[in-house]
Design a protein around this motif. Structure first.
Motif, PDB file in Angstrom:
ATOM      1  N   PHE A   1       0.829  -1.203   0.000  1.00 21.42           N
ATOM      2  CA  PHE A   1       0.000   0.000   0.000  1.00 21.42           C
ATOM      3  C   PHE A   1       0.864   1.253   0.000  1.00 21.42           C
ATOM      4  O   PHE A   1       0.581   2.215  -0.734  1.00 21.42           O
TER       5      PHE A   1
ATOM      6  N   ARG B   1       0.881   4.223  -2.648  1.00 17.91           N
ATOM      7  CA  ARG B   1       0.534   5.584  -2.205  1.00 17.91           C
ATOM      8  C   ARG B   1       1.633   6.563  -2.581  1.00 17.91           C
ATOM      9  O   ARG B   1       1.365   7.684  -3.034  1.00 17.91           O
TER      10      ARG B   1
ATOM     11  N   ALA C   1      -6.397  -2.020  -1.540  1.00 12.56           N
ATOM     12  CA  ALA C   1      -5.536  -1.323  -2.502  1.00 12.56           C
ATOM     13  C   ALA C   1      -4.512  -2.267  -3.101  1.00 12.56           C
ATOM     14  O   ALA C   1      -4.279  -2.277  -4.308  1.00 12.56           O
TER      15      ALA C   1
ATOM     16  N   ILE D   1      -6.329  -0.768   3.176  1.00 16.29           N
ATOM     17  CA  ILE D   1      -4.940  -1.130   2.887  1.00 16.29           C
ATOM     18  C   ILE D   1      -4.883  -2.444   2.111  1.00 16.29           C
ATOM     19  O   ILE D   1      -4.185  -2.563   1.091  1.00 16.29           O
TER      20      ILE D   1
END
Length: 298
Positions: free
Chosen positions: A203, A207, A271, A268
């Motif tokens: 994650f 990100r 994703a 989390i």
């Protein structure tokens, strides 16, 4: 003296301190994250401390520690919003360099290394407010409790005991985590499974890639976040430069929802699954064999 108590009651030992990555002359290269359009993010930084421990079965665990002058905790909800990425990045980088860490600890080549924690260690002079006088032993215990390490811990009780043999029962005065008398980790403790750690590192990679791509695409709007009563502007040294004022037309906060642990972990995991990357990261979190991962980057 608190560091001495950690060493006395646990098996984790520092194998790297102030270890830089991605900087000129650093032993470790940058974390290279591919971006869209043949671009890449080359992340650099410095980890305050990396510890290793080995359990009775020969399994090896790693934790990263960041020294802070104030109390901090690693909240999954803030990670989801991209507001607390530093410590998870440090853990991901440490796991990538498992071979170097194992070699520094004198461990056999190829030994798997599992994540055990991403923790904040408060470095400050605590001030205690007591209604009645306390003796020396009780005072020491109170001081230790005020300096407990916080963050994200592995959810395996035997690994937590490698950090503090007194973690069970009444609770540790060194760690902000507790193992109940029935041998299970307290639900109030901030813990994660190996699969959770795998999803977390994937994650964070996604990100960071998203944030970098938005910056490179020219997204520079002055739009600070607002989450409940929390706003970054009150402590921002650049407030006079951006001149953000919510009363001025065109200025506005980005309102972020508060997420409890369950909701944050759901996002989390989702994703990583949607990106098809969590499966590959899972092997990383469950145990990285040193020589196979040496110098590797995602």
């Amino acid at each position: 003296w608190v560091l001495t108590e950690h060493a006395r009651r646990g098996r984790f030992r520092p194998v790297a301190v102030e270890v830089a990555f991605g900087r000129p002359g650093a032993a470790w290269g940058p974390w290279v994250i591919p971006l869209a359009g043949d671009r890449e993010l080359r992340l650099r930084g410095q980890i305050d401390r990396v510890d290793l421990a080995r359990d009775d079965a020969g399994r090896v665990y790693v934790r990263v520690i960041d020294y802070k002058s104030s109390d901090r905790d690693l909240q999954p909800g803030l990670i989801v919003h991209g507001l607390s990425l530093q410590l998870p990045v440090y853990l991901a980088v440490a796991v990538q360099h498992a071979a170097d860490l194992a070699r520094a600890a004198g461990l056999p080549p190829g030994v798997p290394v599992h994540p055990a924690g991403a923790l904040y260690f408060p470095v400050r002079e605590p001030l205690l407010n007591q209604d009645v006088p306390v003796d020396g032993a009780e005072l020491d215990a109170l001081l230790r409790r005020s300096l407990r390490m916080r963050g994200l811990f592995i959810d395996q009780p035997h690994v937590l005991e490698l950090m503090d043999v007194r973690v069970s029962g009444a609770g540790s005065d060194l760690l902000m985590v507790k193992v109940n008398k029935d041998g299970r980790v307290s639900r109030n403790s901030n813990t994660a499974s190996l699969d959770d750690f795998a999803a977390l590192m994937e994650f964070v990679r996604l990100r960071l890639a998203n944030l970098a791509e938005r910056i490179l695409d020219g997204e520079i709007a002055v739009a600070p976040y607002r989450m409940g009563h929390a706003r970054p502007c009150s402590n921002c040294p650049y407030r006079g430069v951006c001149q953000f004022d919510s009363l001025v037309e065109g200025n506005g906060y980005r309102d972020l929802p508060s997420l409890d642990r369950a909701a944050a972990w759901e996002q989390i995991h989702a994703a990583g699954t949607s990106a098809g990357g969590a499966a590959s990261a899972a092997g990383e979190a469950r145990g990285v064999a040193g020589p196979d991962r040496e110098g590797a980057v995602p």
